[in-house]
Design a protein around this motif. Sequence first.
Motif, mmCIF file in Angstrom:
data_model
loop_
_atom_site.group_PDB
_atom_site.id
_atom_site.type_symbol
_atom_site.label_atom_id
_atom_site.label_comp_id
_atom_site.label_asym_id
_atom_site.label_seq_id
_atom_site.Cartn_x
_atom_site.Cartn_y
_atom_site.Cartn_z
ATOM 1 N N VAL A 119 0.818 -1.206 0.000
ATOM 2 C CA VAL A 119 0.000 0.000 0.000
ATOM 3 C C VAL A 119 0.857 1.263 0.000
ATOM 4 O O VAL A 119 0.545 2.235 -0.672
ATOM 5 N N ARG A 120 1.955 1.266 0.716
ATOM 6 C CA ARG A 120 2.839 2.433 0.738
ATOM 7 C C ARG A 120 3.343 2.739 -0.660
ATOM 8 O O ARG A 120 3.306 3.885 -1.103
ATOM 9 N N ASP A 121 3.805 1.729 -1.376
ATOM 10 C CA ASP A 121 4.303 1.932 -2.734
ATOM 11 C C ASP A 121 3.190 2.361 -3.680
ATOM 12 O O ASP A 121 3.411 3.177 -4.577
ATOM 13 N N LEU A 122 2.002 1.798 -3.498
ATOM 14 C CA LEU A 122 0.867 2.174 -4.339
ATOM 15 C C LEU A 122 0.512 3.644 -4.165
ATOM 16 O O LEU A 122 0.178 4.335 -5.128
ATOM 17 N N HIS B 126 8.203 11.231 3.590
ATOM 18 C CA HIS B 126 8.217 9.861 4.087
ATOM 19 C C HIS B 126 6.788 9.430 4.389
ATOM 20 O O HIS B 126 5.971 10.236 4.828
ATOM 21 N N VAL B 127 6.502 8.147 4.153
ATOM 22 C CA VAL B 127 5.168 7.599 4.411
ATOM 23 C C VAL B 127 5.311 6.240 5.087
ATOM 24 O O VAL B 127 6.138 5.428 4.679
ATOM 25 N N THR B 128 4.510 6.001 6.105
ATOM 26 C CA THR B 128 4.379 4.654 6.649
ATOM 27 C C THR B 128 2.906 4.264 6.541
ATOM 28 O O THR B 128 2.013 5.103 6.659
ATOM 29 N N ALA B 129 2.684 2.999 6.298
ATOM 30 C CA ALA B 129 1.327 2.462 6.210
ATOM 31 C C ALA B 129 1.304 1.153 6.978
ATOM 32 O O ALA B 129 2.101 0.262 6.702
ATOM 33 N N ARG C 122 -8.743 -1.559 7.768
ATOM 34 C CA ARG C 122 -8.286 -0.208 8.075
ATOM 35 C C ARG C 122 -6.773 -0.150 7.885
ATOM 36 O O ARG C 122 -6.059 -1.068 8.282
ATOM 37 N N ILE C 123 -6.316 0.924 7.273
ATOM 38 C CA ILE C 123 -4.889 1.168 7.096
ATOM 39 C C ILE C 123 -4.568 2.497 7.758
ATOM 40 O O ILE C 123 -5.191 3.518 7.447
#
Length: 98
Positions: free
Chosen positions: A21-24, A37-40, A48-49
């Motif tokens: 999901v992070r890459d998407l 920066h993103v964390t999922a 739920r994410i």
Amino acid sequence: MYMITFKLIGSCGSVTAPNDVRDLLTAHFAPADGIEHVTATADAGDDRIDLVLFSLANSEAEAMLTARAACLRALERAPELIAWRLSDGAAGDGPGIR
């Protein structure tokens, strides 16, 4: 830098979080979004994410609006995320709602 948090909610009971999901999401972010920066995170089988985005912006309001727009754009463009939407608590009542 500002830390922005959102929740993605599955729109049907049988949806599960994609592993990537992070890459998407980040595939549809633009440099102008200022997201560094993103964390999922999601538990297996969870609908739920939890997202955490770190954004470079001039204010918290700007960071929130830009991060929200970037997430909505990704939800609209990534077919793998068609069953997901920003939760209402994330001001997600825009075009990304499915």
